[in-house]
Motif scaffolding. Structure first.
Motif, mmCIF file in Angstrom:
data_model
loop_
_atom_site.group_PDB
_atom_site.id
_atom_site.type_symbol
_atom_site.label_atom_id
_atom_site.label_comp_id
_atom_site.label_asym_id
_atom_site.label_seq_id
_atom_site.Cartn_x
_atom_site.Cartn_y
_atom_site.Cartn_z
ATOM 1 N N TYR A 1 31.587 35.954 48.941
ATOM 2 C CA TYR A 1 32.298 37.223 49.083
ATOM 3 C C TYR A 1 33.415 37.358 48.058
ATOM 4 N N LEU A 2 34.103 36.258 47.785
ATOM 5 C CA LEU A 2 35.165 36.282 46.777
ATOM 6 C C LEU A 2 34.610 36.648 45.401
ATOM 7 N N SER A 3 33.478 36.067 45.053
ATOM 8 C CA SER A 3 32.877 36.368 43.752
ATOM 9 C C SER A 3 32.488 37.837 43.658
ATOM 10 N N GLY A 4 32.033 38.410 44.785
ATOM 11 C CA GLY A 4 31.701 39.830 44.793
ATOM 12 C C GLY A 4 32.929 40.715 44.694
ATOM 13 N N LEU A 5 33.985 40.357 45.403
ATOM 14 C CA LEU A 5 35.209 41.162 45.398
ATOM 15 C C LEU A 5 35.895 41.147 44.039
ATOM 16 N N GLN A 6 35.779 40.054 43.313
ATOM 17 C CA GLN A 6 36.440 39.956 42.022
ATOM 18 C C GLN A 6 35.772 40.824 40.965
ATOM 19 N N ASN A 7 34.596 41.338 41.267
ATOM 20 C CA ASN A 7 33.927 42.270 40.353
ATOM 21 C C ASN A 7 34.243 43.725 40.671
ATOM 22 N N VAL A 8 35.080 43.948 41.703
ATOM 23 C CA VAL A 8 35.455 45.303 42.084
ATOM 24 C C VAL A 8 36.764 45.673 41.394
ATOM 25 N N ASP A 9 36.789 46.836 40.784
ATOM 26 C CA ASP A 9 38.002 47.298 40.100
ATOM 27 C C ASP A 9 39.117 47.535 41.119
ATOM 28 N N GLN A 10 40.278 46.929 40.893
ATOM 29 C CA GLN A 10 41.403 47.071 41.821
ATOM 30 C C GLN A 10 41.898 48.506 41.924
ATOM 31 N N SER A 11 41.586 49.316 40.920
ATOM 32 C CA SER A 11 42.034 50.722 40.953
ATOM 33 C C SER A 11 41.385 51.482 42.113
ATOM 34 N N ILE A 12 40.201 51.022 42.553
ATOM 35 C CA ILE A 12 39.532 51.664 43.695
ATOM 36 C C ILE A 12 40.372 51.488 44.953
ATOM 37 N N TYR A 13 40.877 50.254 45.147
ATOM 38 C CA TYR A 13 41.720 49.987 46.312
ATOM 39 C C TYR A 13 43.049 50.732 46.213
ATOM 40 N N GLU A 14 43.602 50.792 45.006
ATOM 41 C CA GLU A 14 44.869 51.495 44.817
ATOM 42 C C GLU A 14 44.715 52.991 45.096
ATOM 43 N N ALA B 1 42.522 54.340 47.124
ATOM 44 C CA ALA B 1 42.354 54.494 48.571
ATOM 45 C C ALA B 1 43.701 54.452 49.286
ATOM 46 N N LYS B 2 44.581 53.553 48.852
ATOM 47 C CA LYS B 2 45.903 53.450 49.471
ATOM 48 C C LYS B 2 46.735 54.694 49.186
ATOM 49 N N ILE B 3 46.614 55.239 47.975
ATOM 50 C CA ILE B 3 47.335 56.473 47.637
ATOM 51 C C ILE B 3 46.857 57.624 48.509
ATOM 52 N N ASP B 4 45.554 57.639 48.821
ATOM 53 C CA ASP B 4 44.989 58.686 49.678
ATOM 54 C C ASP B 4 45.341 58.498 51.146
ATOM 55 N N GLY B 5 46.029 57.409 51.467
ATOM 56 C CA GLY B 5 46.496 57.195 52.843
ATOM 57 C C GLY B 5 45.605 56.321 53.688
ATOM 58 N N PHE C 1 42.349 48.644 57.539
ATOM 59 C CA PHE C 1 41.057 48.609 58.232
ATOM 60 C C PHE C 1 40.078 49.582 57.590
ATOM 61 N N GLN C 2 40.538 50.774 57.211
ATOM 62 C CA GLN C 2 39.664 51.761 56.571
ATOM 63 C C GLN C 2 39.191 51.269 55.205
ATOM 64 N N VAL C 3 40.090 50.627 54.459
ATOM 65 C CA VAL C 3 39.705 50.069 53.164
ATOM 66 C C VAL C 3 38.645 48.991 53.346
ATOM 67 N N PHE C 4 38.828 48.165 54.384
ATOM 68 C CA PHE C 4 37.887 47.078 54.647
ATOM 69 C C PHE C 4 36.507 47.606 55.020
ATOM 70 N N THR C 5 36.460 48.619 55.898
ATOM 71 C CA THR C 5 35.170 49.129 56.398
ATOM 72 C C THR C 5 34.500 50.112 55.449
#
Length: 290
Positions: free
Chosen positions: A175-188, A190-194, A198-202
């Motif tokens: 799972y770590l190897s998969g997550l490290q290929n995800v651009d962190q800007s996607i998570y950022e 999502a957080k800006i959108d509120g 838990f929502q980010v995880f699911t």
């Protein structure tokens, strides 16, 4: 045409020996084991009995107990391990976390330990006079030792704890190897959108890791259906047959009881059937037709 044949010959020369060895050491033994499952007797004195070994399965209380126990390990342990590995991978993928390398190594380390060695350690940890009971009694949490290995329910729980400790870090690495290929800007974004954690995880993490989750679920299912070392070294299938697994029963039929290799082969093909069924269900549940 001659160049094509030459290229094909070169290509086959690379895979020929590997193919021969796979056929000799994998497929031929499987075919021989399948033929053996229709025979009965001791040693080389085997005779063809048709499907008697398979009909015997439904009347064998020890096999039914082993099947039940294996299902319990599968249904309880695999989901706990997968969820725990997912949560740990998300926590250890946090760019702000310090000492990530240490925590990743510490959690993965059980996966490279010897199966026999760690099973024996768990046996002494959870023994009647083991470290765990001594610690709990030392802090006055219990007044007498807990029979972890002699109580049917607690013995199952001990086995589940041992398997989870051993394999959670192994799945976490995928799972770590998969997550490290995800651009962190996607998570950022999502957080800006509120979106909360838990929502980010699911909504992001799980969909991104879906192929890896499917892979680890299938491999964990196969491993749990074949569980042997932990049970053999921690509880030996006891008390009674409350923790015996299908693989351990196959061992007992072959080497502990009066040898019955034909019936043991029939029991082993139950594992094959279960693996095919559960793997197919997991592929269907994941919606992956490939």
């Amino acid at each position: 045409m001659s160049n094509k044949l030459k290229n094909n010959a070169i290509g086959w020369s690379f895979v020929l020996f590997a193919t021969i060895f796979i056929v000799i050491f994998y497929f031929l033994p499987m075919i021989q084991a399948f033929i053996l499952s229709f025979k009965s007797g001791m040693g080389n004195n085997l005779e063809f009995v048709g499907i008697d070994n398979y009909t015997r399965l439904f009347k064998d209380p020890t096999f039914l107990a082993a099947l039940k126990n294996t299902f319990i390990y599968l249904i309880v342990q695999v989901p706990i391990m997968i969820i725990l590995a997912l949560v740990l991978s998300v926590l250890l993928n946090d760019p702000k976390l310090k000492f990530k390398g240490f925590f990743r190594t510490a959690i993965f380390l059980p996966a490279v330990t010897s199966l026999v060695a760690y099973s024996i350690i768990f046996k002494y940890l959870f023994g009647l006079d083991g470290i765990l009971n001594q610690f709990l009694m030392g802090i006055s949490l219990i007044s007498k030792p807990i029979p972890w290995l002699t109580d049917p329910l607690l013995a199952k729980i001990t086995i589940i704890i041992a398997i989870t400790w051993r394999w959670t870090g192994y799945n976490m690495i995928f799972y770590l190897s998969g997550l490290q290929n995800v651009d962190q800007s996607i998570y950022e974004a999502a957080k800006i959108d509120g979106a909360n954690a838990f929502q980010v995880f699911t909504k992001i993490t799980i969909p991104v890791l879906k192929p890896i989750i499917l892979f680890t679920s299938i491999t964990s299912t196969i491993g749990t259906l074949q569980i042997f070392d932990e049970i053999m070294n921690i509880t030996k299938g006891g008390p009674g047959n409350s923790t015996v697994s299908i693989s351990q029963y196959i061992y007992n039929l072959s080497f502990k009881y009066s040898p019955d290799f034909g019936y043991a082969a029939a029991v082993s093909f139950v594992i094959v059937i279960l693996i095919v069924i559960f793997s197919s269900l997991q592929f269907k549940a994941a919606g992956d037709r490939n």
